[in-house]
Design a protein around this motif. Structure first.
Motif, PDB file in Angstrom:
ATOM      1  N   TRP A  57     -34.221 -56.246 -54.575  1.00 11.75           N
ATOM      2  CA  TRP A  57     -35.206 -57.319 -54.685  1.00 11.75           C
ATOM      3  C   TRP A  57     -36.398 -56.812 -55.488  1.00 11.75           C
ATOM      4  O   TRP A  57     -36.887 -55.703 -55.232  1.00 11.75           O
ATOM      5  CB  TRP A  57     -35.671 -57.789 -53.317  1.00 11.75           C
ATOM      6  CG  TRP A  57     -34.642 -58.542 -52.554  1.00 11.75           C
ATOM      7  CD1 TRP A  57     -33.811 -58.064 -51.585  1.00 11.75           C
ATOM      8  CD2 TRP A  57     -34.316 -59.929 -52.703  1.00 11.75           C
ATOM      9  NE1 TRP A  57     -32.990 -59.063 -51.131  1.00 11.75           N
ATOM     10  CE2 TRP A  57     -33.287 -60.222 -51.794  1.00 11.75           C
ATOM     11  CE3 TRP A  57     -34.801 -60.955 -53.512  1.00 11.75           C
ATOM     12  CZ2 TRP A  57     -32.727 -61.492 -51.677  1.00 11.75           C
ATOM     13  CZ3 TRP A  57     -34.248 -62.213 -53.401  1.00 11.75           C
ATOM     14  CH2 TRP A  57     -33.231 -62.480 -52.492  1.00 11.75           C
ATOM     15  N   TYR A  68     -39.816 -63.836 -56.528  1.00  8.47           N
ATOM     16  CA  TYR A  68     -38.921 -62.780 -56.076  1.00  8.47           C
ATOM     17  C   TYR A  68     -37.563 -62.949 -56.746  1.00  8.47           C
ATOM     18  O   TYR A  68     -36.993 -64.048 -56.743  1.00  8.47           O
ATOM     19  CB  TYR A  68     -38.782 -62.823 -54.560  1.00  8.47           C
ATOM     20  CG  TYR A  68     -39.983 -62.244 -53.849  1.00  8.47           C
ATOM     21  CD1 TYR A  68     -41.202 -62.921 -53.858  1.00  8.47           C
ATOM     22  CD2 TYR A  68     -39.910 -61.015 -53.193  1.00  8.47           C
ATOM     23  CE1 TYR A  68     -42.314 -62.384 -53.236  1.00  8.47           C
ATOM     24  CE2 TYR A  68     -41.031 -60.475 -52.564  1.00  8.47           C
ATOM     25  CZ  TYR A  68     -42.226 -61.166 -52.593  1.00  8.47           C
ATOM     26  OH  TYR A  68     -43.331 -60.632 -51.973  1.00  8.47           O
ATOM     27  N   TYR A  69     -37.074 -61.846 -57.284  1.00 12.66           N
ATOM     28  CA  TYR A  69     -35.814 -61.843 -58.014  1.00 12.66           C
ATOM     29  C   TYR A  69     -34.813 -60.907 -57.341  1.00 12.66           C
ATOM     30  O   TYR A  69     -35.162 -59.826 -56.867  1.00 12.66           O
ATOM     31  CB  TYR A  69     -36.022 -61.366 -59.450  1.00 12.66           C
ATOM     32  CG  TYR A  69     -36.924 -62.224 -60.281  1.00 12.66           C
ATOM     33  CD1 TYR A  69     -38.292 -61.990 -60.329  1.00 12.66           C
ATOM     34  CD2 TYR A  69     -36.410 -63.273 -61.034  1.00 12.66           C
ATOM     35  CE1 TYR A  69     -39.129 -62.769 -61.101  1.00 12.66           C
ATOM     36  CE2 TYR A  69     -37.241 -64.063 -61.816  1.00 12.66           C
ATOM     37  CZ  TYR A  69     -38.600 -63.803 -61.840  1.00 12.66           C
ATOM     38  OH  TYR A  69     -39.419 -64.587 -62.614  1.00 12.66           O
ATOM     39  N   CYS A  70     -33.592 -61.315 -57.398  1.00 11.19           N
ATOM     40  CA  CYS A  70     -32.475 -60.500 -56.951  1.00 11.19           C
ATOM     41  C   CYS A  70     -31.856 -59.834 -58.170  1.00 11.19           C
ATOM     42  O   CYS A  70     -31.765 -60.462 -59.246  1.00 11.19           O
ATOM     43  CB  CYS A  70     -31.472 -61.426 -56.262  1.00 11.19           C
ATOM     44  SG  CYS A  70     -29.886 -60.715 -55.869  1.00 11.19           S
ATOM     45  N   THR A  76     -37.157 -66.889 -56.946  1.00  8.26           N
ATOM     46  CA  THR A  76     -37.613 -67.868 -55.971  1.00  8.26           C
ATOM     47  C   THR A  76     -39.077 -67.574 -55.661  1.00  8.26           C
ATOM     48  O   THR A  76     -39.470 -66.421 -55.487  1.00  8.26           O
ATOM     49  CB  THR A  76     -36.748 -67.847 -54.698  1.00  8.26           C
ATOM     50  OG1 THR A  76     -37.134 -68.897 -53.823  1.00  8.26           O
ATOM     51  CG2 THR A  76     -36.822 -66.515 -53.965  1.00  8.26           C
ATOM     52  N   LEU A  99     -35.370 -64.360 -47.551  1.00 12.70           N
ATOM     53  CA  LEU A  99     -34.771 -64.689 -48.834  1.00 12.70           C
ATOM     54  C   LEU A  99     -33.284 -64.359 -48.809  1.00 12.70           C
ATOM     55  O   LEU A  99     -32.859 -63.387 -48.166  1.00 12.70           O
ATOM     56  CB  LEU A  99     -35.441 -63.908 -49.955  1.00 12.70           C
ATOM     57  CG  LEU A  99     -36.957 -64.039 -50.084  1.00 12.70           C
ATOM     58  CD1 LEU A  99     -37.446 -63.262 -51.300  1.00 12.70           C
ATOM     59  CD2 LEU A  99     -37.383 -65.489 -50.147  1.00 12.70           C
ATOM     60  N   SER A 100     -32.522 -65.149 -49.527  1.00 11.62           N
ATOM     61  CA  SER A 100     -31.083 -64.908 -49.676  1.00 11.62           C
ATOM     62  C   SER A 100     -30.737 -64.868 -51.152  1.00 11.62           C
ATOM     63  O   SER A 100     -31.372 -65.537 -51.969  1.00 11.62           O
ATOM     64  CB  SER A 100     -30.274 -66.019 -49.003  1.00 11.62           C
ATOM     65  OG  SER A 100     -30.540 -66.094 -47.622  1.00 11.62           O
ATOM     66  N   CYS A 101     -29.733 -64.086 -51.463  1.00 10.66           N
ATOM     67  CA  CYS A 101     -29.230 -64.018 -52.836  1.00 10.66           C
ATOM     68  C   CYS A 101     -27.706 -64.079 -52.752  1.00 10.66           C
ATOM     69  O   CYS A 101     -27.068 -63.110 -52.329  1.00 10.66           O
ATOM     70  CB  CYS A 101     -29.674 -62.728 -53.506  1.00 10.66           C
ATOM     71  SG  CYS A 101     -28.919 -62.440 -55.140  1.00 10.66           S
ATOM     72  N   GLU A 157     -30.852 -67.070 -55.827  1.00  8.52           N
ATOM     73  CA  GLU A 157     -31.795 -66.824 -54.733  1.00  8.52           C
ATOM     74  C   GLU A 157     -32.187 -68.131 -54.050  1.00  8.52           C
ATOM     75  O   GLU A 157     -32.194 -69.191 -54.675  1.00  8.52           O
ATOM     76  CB  GLU A 157     -33.083 -66.148 -55.238  1.00  8.52           C
ATOM     77  CG  GLU A 157     -32.900 -64.815 -55.913  1.00  8.52           C
ATOM     78  CD  GLU A 157     -32.904 -64.922 -57.413  1.00  8.52           C
ATOM     79  OE1 GLU A 157     -33.280 -63.938 -58.082  1.00  8.52           O
ATOM     80  OE2 GLU A 157     -32.540 -66.004 -57.931  1.00  8.52           O
TER      81      GLU A 157
END
Length: 114
Positions: free
Chosen positions: A36, A93-95, A108, A20-22, A6
């Motif tokens: 997410w 925040y988790y992917c 992140t 946000l990006s993963c 992330e």
């Protein structure tokens, strides 16, 4: 080896936006559902948004209209556009990828100040 990384977290004032990006690697990206999740201090991890392999999406009631989940299959990347951020959105925040097994990123931090 499956990896989810992330990025895009940070500090923002209430009303602001973050994306946000993963980045995913090590598995067939398009065959897995992805989501997410977030965990605020002292609280359990909760689902924020999810996208199924067929493209269907869902959102927690608390983020509907404000957040948008999307993915770029060519880039093997999952996104979460977060607008109109509130202080209560502050969390890690988790992917997550749901394939034959479930995989998590490292998280992140998103901090929203008033």
């Amino acid at each position: 080896q499956v990896q989810l990384v992330e990025s895009g977290g940070g500090s923002v004032q209430a009303g602001g936006s973050l994306k946000l990006s993963c980045a995913a690697s090590g598995y067939m990206f398009t065959a897995c559902g992805m989501g997410w999740y977030r965990q605020a201090p002292g609280k359990e991890r909760e689902s924020v948004s999810y996208i199924r392999p067929d493209g269907a999406t869902n959102y927690a009631d608390s983020v509907k209209v404000r957040f948008t989940i999307s993915q770029d299959n060519a880039k093997r990347t999952l996104y979460l556009q977060m607008n109109s951020l509130k202080t209560e959105d502050t969390a890690v925040y988790y992917c997550r990828a749901d394939c034959r097994s479930t995989y998590w990123g490292q998280g992140t931090q998103v901090t929203v100040s008033s």
